[in-house]
Design a protein around this motif. Structure first.
Motif, mmCIF file in Angstrom:
data_model
loop_
_atom_site.group_PDB
_atom_site.id
_atom_site.type_symbol
_atom_site.label_atom_id
_atom_site.label_comp_id
_atom_site.label_asym_id
_atom_site.label_seq_id
_atom_site.Cartn_x
_atom_site.Cartn_y
_atom_site.Cartn_z
ATOM 1 N N ALA A 10 26.402 63.229 53.004
ATOM 2 C CA ALA A 10 26.734 62.232 51.985
ATOM 3 C C ALA A 10 26.369 60.831 52.456
ATOM 4 N N ILE A 11 26.555 60.546 53.746
ATOM 5 C CA ILE A 11 26.177 59.236 54.301
ATOM 6 C C ILE A 11 24.657 59.061 54.248
ATOM 7 N N ILE A 12 23.923 60.134 54.574
ATOM 8 C CA ILE A 12 22.458 60.090 54.476
ATOM 9 C C ILE A 12 22.037 59.880 53.023
ATOM 10 N N ALA A 13 22.722 60.582 52.099
ATOM 11 C CA ALA A 13 22.431 60.432 50.669
ATOM 12 C C ALA A 13 22.695 59.005 50.204
ATOM 13 N N LEU A 14 23.774 58.374 50.726
ATOM 14 C CA LEU A 14 24.102 56.996 50.373
ATOM 15 C C LEU A 14 22.990 56.048 50.819
ATOM 16 N N PHE A 15 22.443 56.300 51.999
ATOM 17 C CA PHE A 15 21.351 55.465 52.504
ATOM 18 C C PHE A 15 20.112 55.595 51.606
ATOM 19 N N PHE A 16 19.735 56.841 51.252
ATOM 20 C CA PHE A 16 18.561 57.041 50.398
ATOM 21 C C PHE A 16 18.787 56.496 48.996
ATOM 22 N N LEU A 17 20.010 56.639 48.477
ATOM 23 C CA LEU A 17 20.332 56.087 47.164
ATOM 24 C C LEU A 17 20.161 54.571 47.169
ATOM 25 N N SER A 18 20.642 53.920 48.218
ATOM 26 C CA SER A 18 20.515 52.469 48.322
ATOM 27 C C SER A 18 19.049 52.045 48.427
ATOM 28 N N LEU A 19 18.247 52.832 49.146
ATOM 29 C CA LEU A 19 16.813 52.556 49.220
ATOM 30 C C LEU A 19 16.155 52.655 47.844
ATOM 31 N N ILE A 20 16.489 53.712 47.108
ATOM 32 C CA ILE A 20 15.897 53.921 45.777
ATOM 33 C C ILE A 20 16.258 52.780 44.851
ATOM 34 N N TRP A 21 17.549 52.459 44.758
ATOM 35 C CA TRP A 21 17.987 51.391 43.856
ATOM 36 C C TRP A 21 17.560 50.020 44.365
ATOM 37 N N GLY A 22 17.561 49.817 45.679
ATOM 38 C CA GLY A 22 17.174 48.517 46.221
ATOM 39 C C GLY A 22 15.696 48.217 46.000
ATOM 40 N N TYR A 23 14.839 49.196 46.302
ATOM 41 C CA TYR A 23 13.392 48.983 46.139
ATOM 42 C C TYR A 23 13.001 48.897 44.667
ATOM 43 N N ASN A 24 13.822 49.458 43.780
ATOM 44 C CA ASN A 24 13.476 49.430 42.358
ATOM 45 C C ASN A 24 13.372 48.014 41.809
ATOM 46 N N TRP A 25 14.017 47.044 42.471
ATOM 47 C CA TRP A 25 13.885 45.655 42.013
ATOM 48 C C TRP A 25 12.447 45.164 42.154
ATOM 49 N N VAL A 26 11.764 45.601 43.199
ATOM 50 C CA VAL A 26 10.349 45.265 43.361
ATOM 51 C C VAL A 26 9.520 45.973 42.293
ATOM 52 N N VAL A 27 9.821 47.251 42.050
ATOM 53 C CA VAL A 27 9.093 48.018 41.039
ATOM 54 C C VAL A 27 9.249 47.366 39.668
ATOM 55 N N MET A 28 10.482 47.015 39.303
ATOM 56 C CA MET A 28 10.726 46.397 37.987
ATOM 57 C C MET A 28 10.045 45.043 37.867
ATOM 58 N N LYS A 29 9.951 44.316 38.976
ATOM 59 C CA LYS A 29 9.275 43.018 38.959
ATOM 60 C C LYS A 29 7.771 43.193 38.777
ATOM 61 N N GLU A 30 7.169 44.082 39.543
ATOM 62 C CA GLU A 30 5.719 44.264 39.535
ATOM 63 C C GLU A 30 5.206 44.834 38.215
ATOM 64 N N GLU A 262 7.178 42.644 50.500
ATOM 65 C CA GLU A 262 6.078 43.101 49.636
ATOM 66 C C GLU A 262 5.557 42.028 48.703
ATOM 67 N N LEU A 263 6.448 41.162 48.188
ATOM 68 C CA LEU A 263 6.035 40.174 47.192
ATOM 69 C C LEU A 263 5.926 38.769 47.768
ATOM 70 N N GLY A 264 6.264 38.607 49.042
ATOM 71 C CA GLY A 264 6.189 37.284 49.653
ATOM 72 C C GLY A 264 7.205 36.309 49.112
ATOM 73 N N GLU A 265 8.348 36.825 48.622
ATOM 74 C CA GLU A 265 9.383 35.970 48.048
ATOM 75 C C GLU A 265 10.251 35.400 49.176
ATOM 76 N N ARG A 266 9.739 34.393 49.818
ATOM 77 C CA ARG A 266 10.469 33.765 50.925
ATOM 78 C C ARG A 266 11.473 32.767 50.359
ATOM 79 N N PRO A 267 12.773 33.042 50.503
ATOM 80 C CA PRO A 267 13.769 32.123 49.947
ATOM 81 C C PRO A 267 13.817 30.822 50.724
ATOM 82 N N SER A 268 14.248 29.767 50.039
ATOM 83 C CA SER A 268 14.460 28.486 50.731
ATOM 84 C C SER A 268 15.650 28.642 51.681
#
Length: 299
Positions: A10-30, A262-268
């Motif tokens: 379940a802990i491994i699943a939580l890590f992969f779930l966070s990767l999927i949902w976290g990286y999706n912000w880049v996918v939705m942007k692109e 991936e997108l070079g979004e360097r925050p101030s």
């Protein structure tokens, strides 16, 4: 060779779930380079709902809808309004910044729950809200004119819509006797129908049917919806809810890191410090929830 326990899985699943949902912000942007935000919102939620219904069938669950009125309200808030606002925010806003803004939802939910549900807010939670508000001020930087100010408003609006939908669900006690997966599928379908109507009314260019467009749609429907909800149900079944809630800490962090790499979004400097404050506040809330549940006597 030792086998992994269900808790470790379940802990491994939580890590992969966070990767999927976290990286999706880049996918939705692109994907915004190839499709109108409202068209993509309609398509991703429609195919996402289909993916969830396939999961229901595979798990041999009932397809019957419960409490149509409350489910429709959730669909309009949690799927239609929430999805449209985050996708619109990503037109101008950065993936990482938008992810962090949207995941301020718990900070809006706490005072709303206090006012409408009479749920107590702990000292740790008030500290987290204070830290988050300071972080939010640094992210917005009101002392400077921001070119993505409208995107920031949309991101915060999405967080507020998400929080209101959570209050509505609790107020109507919609979770009692209702299967979580079935409820999610039906509210997503009803929200997708509303988005399809909105996309049909608003003028837009036809989507550019590129490999990335199809890949982004598949990612959202299959990975970020179908597989992610299976992982989430498995996590809830084998981890304490407070520990499972740490995904709200990991997802925006992964979204911000992915956007940077991936997108070079360097925050101030101020934005970076604000994001760090917000993620820290999310950690405080998750830890507070985990400790509160751990102190509850077991029946």
């Amino acid at each position: 060779m030792p086998t992994l326990s269900k808790t470790h899985l379940a802990i491994i699943a939580l890590f992969f779930l966070s990767l999927i949902w976290g990286y999706n912000w880049v996918v939705m942007k692109e994907v915004m380079r190839y499709v109108d935000p409202f068209d993509f919102s309609a398509l991703r939620t429609l195919f996402g709902a289909i993916a969830l219904f396939i999961v229901i069938i595979l798990r041999r669950r009932s397809l019957r809808i419960h409490a149509f009125g409350p489910t429709l309200m959730l669909g309009l808030l949690q799927t239609a309004l929430f999805t449209a606002m985050i996708q619109w925010a990503l037109v101008q806003g950065g993936a990482g910044k938008t992810a962090v803004l949207v995941y301020t939802m718990p900070f809006w939910l706490l005072p709303l729950s206090l006012f409408f549900l009479k749920e107590a807010v702990t000292r740790m939670q008030w500290i987290a809200i204070t830290v988050a508000m300071g972080g939010l001020l640094l992210i917005i930087e009101p002392w400077h004119a921001q070119p993505d100010a409208f995107s920031t408003i949309l991101g915060l609006g999405a967080a507020l819509a998400w929080a209101i939908s959570a209050v509505v669900a609790k107020k109507m006690r919609i979770g009692e006797g209702v299967d979580l997966l079935s409820l999610t599928a039906w509210q997503m379908l009803l929200g997708a129908i509303a988005l399809c109507i909105l996309a049909g009314i608003l003028p837009s260019e036809p989507p550019q049917l590129t490999p990335y467009f199809y890949g982004a749609l598949a990612y959202n429907a299959i990975l970020a919806t179908g597989l992610a909800w299976l992982l989430w149900l498995f996590i809830l079944g084998h981890l304490p809810t407070g520990l499972a809630g740490f995904s709200t800490l990991l997802v925006p962090a992964i979204g911000a890191i992915s956007g940077w790499i991936e997108l070079g979004e360097r925050p101030s400097g101020a934005e970076g410090l604000g994001m760090l404050c917000t993620v820290t506040a999310l950690g405080l809330i998750s830890y507070s929830s985990y400790k509160a549940r751990a102190r509850k006597p077991k029946m």
